[in-house]
Enzyme design. Structure first.
Site, PDB file in Angstrom:
ATOM      1  N   GLU A   1       0.812  -1.216   0.000  1.00 43.96           N
ATOM      2  CA  GLU A   1       0.000   0.000   0.000  1.00 43.96           C
ATOM      3  C   GLU A   1       0.847   1.269   0.000  1.00 43.96           C
ATOM      4  O   GLU A   1       0.438   2.304  -0.518  1.00 43.96           O
ATOM      5  CB  GLU A   1      -0.954   0.026   1.189  1.00 43.96           C
ATOM      6  CG  GLU A   1      -2.110  -0.967   1.088  1.00 43.96           C
ATOM      7  CD  GLU A   1      -1.758  -2.330   1.672  1.00 43.96           C
ATOM      8  OE1 GLU A   1      -0.570  -2.567   1.998  1.00 43.96           O
ATOM      9  OE2 GLU A   1      -2.673  -3.173   1.793  1.00 43.96           O
TER      10      GLU A   1
ATOM     11  N   PHE B   1     -11.468  -7.173  13.917  1.00 42.70           N
ATOM     12  CA  PHE B   1     -10.389  -7.648  13.060  1.00 42.70           C
ATOM     13  C   PHE B   1     -10.055  -6.600  11.999  1.00 42.70           C
ATOM     14  O   PHE B   1     -10.945  -6.103  11.323  1.00 42.70           O
ATOM     15  CB  PHE B   1     -10.787  -8.973  12.401  1.00 42.70           C
ATOM     16  CG  PHE B   1      -9.764  -9.478  11.423  1.00 42.70           C
ATOM     17  CD1 PHE B   1      -8.517  -9.902  11.870  1.00 42.70           C
ATOM     18  CD2 PHE B   1     -10.039  -9.504  10.064  1.00 42.70           C
ATOM     19  CE1 PHE B   1      -7.565 -10.354  10.969  1.00 42.70           C
ATOM     20  CE2 PHE B   1      -9.091  -9.958   9.162  1.00 42.70           C
ATOM     21  CZ  PHE B   1      -7.848 -10.380   9.609  1.00 42.70           C
ATOM     22  N   GLN B   2      -8.797  -6.291  11.852  1.00 44.61           N
ATOM     23  CA  GLN B   2      -8.296  -5.295  10.900  1.00 44.61           C
ATOM     24  C   GLN B   2      -8.945  -3.926  11.096  1.00 44.61           C
ATOM     25  O   GLN B   2      -9.162  -3.186  10.143  1.00 44.61           O
ATOM     26  CB  GLN B   2      -8.463  -5.776   9.448  1.00 44.61           C
ATOM     27  CG  GLN B   2      -7.524  -6.951   9.134  1.00 44.61           C
ATOM     28  CD  GLN B   2      -7.387  -7.218   7.636  1.00 44.61           C
ATOM     29  OE1 GLN B   2      -8.294  -6.963   6.874  1.00 44.61           O
ATOM     30  NE2 GLN B   2      -6.241  -7.754   7.241  1.00 44.61           N
TER      31      GLN B   2
ATOM     32  N   LYS C   1     -17.696  -0.987   5.686  1.00 47.64           N
ATOM     33  CA  LYS C   1     -18.178  -1.983   4.729  1.00 47.64           C
ATOM     34  C   LYS C   1     -19.696  -1.972   4.594  1.00 47.64           C
ATOM     35  O   LYS C   1     -20.225  -2.190   3.504  1.00 47.64           O
ATOM     36  CB  LYS C   1     -17.704  -3.369   5.172  1.00 47.64           C
ATOM     37  CG  LYS C   1     -17.708  -4.399   4.063  1.00 47.64           C
ATOM     38  CD  LYS C   1     -16.986  -5.667   4.495  1.00 47.64           C
ATOM     39  CE  LYS C   1     -16.934  -6.669   3.350  1.00 47.64           C
ATOM     40  NZ  LYS C   1     -16.191  -7.879   3.723  1.00 47.64           N
TER      41      LYS C   1
ATOM     42  N   MET D   1      23.947   9.235   2.968  1.00 44.84           N
ATOM     43  CA  MET D   1      23.836  10.553   3.587  1.00 44.84           C
ATOM     44  C   MET D   1      24.132  10.458   5.086  1.00 44.84           C
ATOM     45  O   MET D   1      24.774  11.342   5.665  1.00 44.84           O
ATOM     46  CB  MET D   1      22.449  11.145   3.340  1.00 44.84           C
ATOM     47  CG  MET D   1      22.323  12.610   3.740  1.00 44.84           C
ATOM     48  SD  MET D   1      23.462  13.656   2.814  1.00 44.84           S
ATOM     49  CE  MET D   1      22.451  14.162   1.430  1.00 44.84           C
TER      50      MET D   1
END
Lengths: 223, 603
Positions: free
Chosen positions: B90, B152-153, B202, B513
């Site tokens: 993502e 969940f999630q 959802k 760097m």
């Protein structure tokens, strides 16, 4: 080990004499203007929707502005709420607070209230009531309303400006204070002046102007 | 910017009720994706309304990853003409959407599911926020009845993204969800651009609705000032006329506000030297006589001399980041500052503006141009600037028998590509070499992570840039080994979509760097910066199905560059460079821009 880039080294370069202060304002190092913090009230009219208070207060913590107090409540319109903030910052900081608040999409208007605005807060003070006459006399002096009393304690409601409540608490202190609960300041502009109205100048704010002339507003006193 | 907003809003009046769908489509102003002859089927779910909102806004591409809570939206996407590019992570989706927004000027779209999907998007969202890039993120969310139960999630996506979005919305109603998306889309591009997010539970996307979304339109509370105050413009114009040592400082806002033309016209008419910030690269042609190139920490010596010694600075669309200003006390200490910005909160935030000009960059620079009657008399100053350009020219030694200098590779790529080639980078030394040694002449050809400094930005950004760029624009990703390693799973996407991208990994087996700073400020203690365990990137590329090339010495450079650019598809050059090469000039953090170091012993 030669690495190509050439030109006079730092010590051989000309350097301008001018300087800026921490707010990025050009200054005469001889007479640097001071930026004392001042306490002020900012009134914010917002869309009454979930998360708006978190958004406003999150902005303050993220940008390290210190909130002295914050109150929020409904207005005459169902879909609007008013947030009243008391902050203590130097002028450029106050200015930045207003500008940042205005950027939030659910914010309708932001206004710094004039020093003569009506400001009130409320305190509940629970004191030991061993000397009921004297306690009552002090309560009378500060216009405090009795909301509860028992053989051991008396609880008073005091409303007013911050200083008045501070003074009342100090005076009640002689009897022994058990507990205190205070709200933050809520405020409205005086007369026909609309609290919800927009600050007239958005491009050049008072702080911008003050910065330019090296003048800073006096700290206003609460009424 | 106003034109952009206008181009996506012409049908808003017609969206008042759901019976006007046909009119909406036929009234479309020619957005590429719509086909005026087909009548879209009416929406039946919240998810279809979400997709319809994107279609109405002219969205052609979206970047994302599937998942449980976003499935209804993907189901609706299945029937849409919007081309979805499935990313490998993502974070890549949000960077790709960000880069798409930079190159095209239209908000890029990314999608992810709830919980880990949404949190993986956050880096890219924060990146877009820091750089004011237009972007819209759509995240799935657990059904409303589970929200707040640690389902969940589940993640509080609104809470997590509030500090890094321009605005975000939790959708609660299938009838309203499409309009939420339309609003977010409009808001992303309007005024000062930025990322917006809509969180989509959802049950809301699965919910039934026959409501067509309203057209893209910003909320009433969002107002943008287009024109600056005429009085301040007049005062600023007078200041310009009387300037002895004027410069223009062009920031990223010049590019976002399509103000390059106006700034070029103003600078050339009045012969004012031009310095850019890093996000402002491309706003002014670097091969022009007046160009002083990039200022700041790793800006050119001549740019930093010009910034330090000017007496009048016309700063357009910049927020005066600390990498540009160095120490505030010594930033342009003699200069009166004319600051043009569309965001009033940028005025006097870091550097006090003597002439605050709030408004759209192109409009305000035109206003200023009309108000300036006489060019400043600054012949001596211009000669001084030219002198600095020769005193502090960007040169490097490249002995044949030593390891390849990274600057040489950057220049070789620049010479082998057109002026319109798009460069993307990760973050680190390679990014600075890409700034310093590539000659940029056009806006929207420099795509990098400026404000947030996100390592791993380069490859996913190249994917977004490739999709947005014209076919004849080459897309070159100049990356570092450490940076590339962070998001190289995106190669699988580039191979699947056969995207013509050339990745050049300037490989020094260090997180370079950091190593440079450790050498300068931490007594050479290379704590965790030694990346001696790097894979062979050319072979890794081949494992993904891309073409791999390798540079070990100067003799390899020309062939590798030519062949990689010619290859029709993703190619990766593993360029083994001088592991000790450092980036100079350098202004140490918080230092005086005029005191830039040319070598380590000057730090």
């Amino acid at each position: 080990m030669k690495r190509g880039l050439e030109g006079p080294p730092p010590e051989e370069r000309p350097t301008p004499a001018g300087r800026r202060n921490k707010q990025g304002i050009r200054i005469d190092p001889e007479i640097e203007a001071t930026h004392d913090p001042r306490r002020t009230v900012i009134s914010v009219l917002v869309e009454h929707e979930p998360g708006v208070l978190a958004e406003a207060s999150g902005l303050f913590s993220r940008r390290q502005f210190n909130i002295e107090s914050l109150t929020v409540g409904p207005t005459t319109a169902d879909d609007r709420a008013r947030i009243t903030l008391v902050v203590e910052e130097p002028d450029p900081g106050i200015d930045q607070i207003k500008k940042q608040l205005r950027k939030l999409v659910p914010v309708i208007s932001v206004r710094e209230l004039a020093s003569d605005a009506m400001r009130r807060e409320l305190a509940l003070v629970k004191v030991d009531a061993e000397r009921p006459d004297q306690v009552a006399a002090v309560a009378d002096m500060y216009d405090a309303k009795t909301v509860d009393s028992s053989p051991e304690t008396a609880t008073f409601e005091i409303t007013g400006a911050r200083q008045k409540i501070d003074a009342a608490i100090e005076t009640f202190g002689q009897f022994g204070i058990r507990e205190i609960s205070r709200t933050g300041t809520t405020a409205l502009a005086r007369g026909t002046d609309e609290t919800a109205g927009r600050d007239p100048a958005t491009a050049v704010s008072s702080a911008d102007a003050a910065n330019q002339s090296h003048e800073y507003t006096q700290t206003p006193t609460d009424d | 910017m106003s034109e952009r907003a206008a181009s996506v809003t012409p049908t808003e009046e017609q969206h008042d009720d759901q019976t006007t769908t046909d009119a909406d489509e036929s009234g479309d102003d020619g957005a590429a994706s719509s086909d005026a002859e087909t009548t879209p089927t009416p929406v039946t779910t919240g998810a279809e309304s979400v997709i319809r909102a994107l279609e109405n806004a002219g969205v052609e591409y979206a970047f994302g990853v599937q998942g449980g809570a976003i499935m209804p939206v993907y189901d609706a996407l299945y029937d849409s003409d919007i081309y979805h590019i499935t990313m490998a992570h993502e974070q890549g989706a949000s960077h790709a959407a960000d880069a798409y927004g930079i190159v095209s000027g239209e908000p890029g779209v990314c999608l992810a599911t709830s919980g880990p999907g949404a949190t993986n998007l956050v880096t890219g969202i924060a990146d877009a926020d820091m750089d004011s890039d237009p972007m819209i993120a759509l995240t799935g969310q657990v059904p409303t009845e589970f929200v707040g139960n640690d389902a969940f999630q589940e993640t509080d996506t609104i809470g997590v993204t509030t500090p890094v979005t321009k605005d975000n919305t939790f959708s609660t109603d299938p009838d309203r969800v499409g309009t939420d998306v339309s609003e977010a889309f409009a808001l992303a591009g309007e005024g000062r651009p930025g990322p917006t997010l809509v969180d989509l539970p959802k049950d809301v996307t699965n919910g039934e609705t026959d409501r067509e979304p309203d057209g893209p339109r910003v909320p009433d509370t969002y107002e943008v000032q287009e024109r600056a105050d005429a009085e301040i413009v007049a005062a600023a114009a007078e200041r310009v006329e009387n300037a002895a040592r004027p410069i223009m400082l062009l920031g990223g806002g010049v590019i976002k506000g399509e103000a390059s033309e106006a700034c070029r016209a103003f600078a050339t008419e009045h012969e004012i030297p031009v310095v850019t910030t890093m996000p402002g690269i491309g706003s002014f042609p670097e091969d022009h006589e007046l160009a002083m190139e990039m200022a700041g920490m790793h800006g050119t010596g001549f740019a930093n001399m010009a910034v330090t010694h000017c007496d009048t600075m016309i700063a357009v669309g910049t927020r005066f980041d600390d990498r540009l200003t160095g120490g505030i006390e010594t930033f342009a200490p003699d200069a009166e500052i004319i600051h043009v910005d569309i965001d009033p909160a940028e005025i006097s935030k870091n550097i006090h503006a003597d002439y605050p000009l709030v408004g759209d960059a192109a409009t305000v620079v035109d206003q200023l141009g009309e108000a300036v009657d006489a060019s400043p008399e600054a012949k001596k100053w211009r000669a001084q600037c030219q002198q600095w350009k020769s005193d502090y020219s960007m040169a490097y030694d490249a002995p044949e028998d030593e390891p390849v200098r990274p600057e040489f590779i950057v220049e070789a790529l620049d010479e082998a590509t057109s002026d319109r080639a798009v460069v993307t980078t990760g973050v680190g030394q390679h990014q600075m070499w890409a700034c310093q040694y590539w000659t940029y002449t056009e806006p929207r050809t420099w795509v990098s992570s400026h404000g947030l400094g996100t390592m791993g930005y380069g490859l996913p950004a190249a994917i977004g840039a490739r999709v947005a760029a014209a076919d004849d624009q080459e897309v070159v990703c100049i990356d570092g080994d450490g940076s590339f390693l962070m998001t190289l799973q995106g190669l699988s996407v580039a191979v699947r979509e056969n995207l013509d991208i050339t990745v050049v990994v300037l490989n020094n087996e260090y997180i370079g760097m950091v190593r440079q700073w450790q050498d300068a400020f931490f007594e050479g203690r290379h704590s965790a910066s030694d990346y001696g365990w790097m894979p062979e990137f050319d072979k890794l590329a081949e494992a993904f199905g891309a073409q791999g090339f390798r540079i070990d010495d100067y003799d390899d450079v020309a062939d590798a560059v030519t062949e990689a650019l010619a290859y029709d598809g993703p190619s990766v050059i593993d360029a083994h460079i001088d592991p000790q090469a450092n980036v100079y000039p350098m202004v140490p953090s918080g230092g005086d821009n005029g005191q830039f170091a040319l070598t380590e012993d000057q730090l």
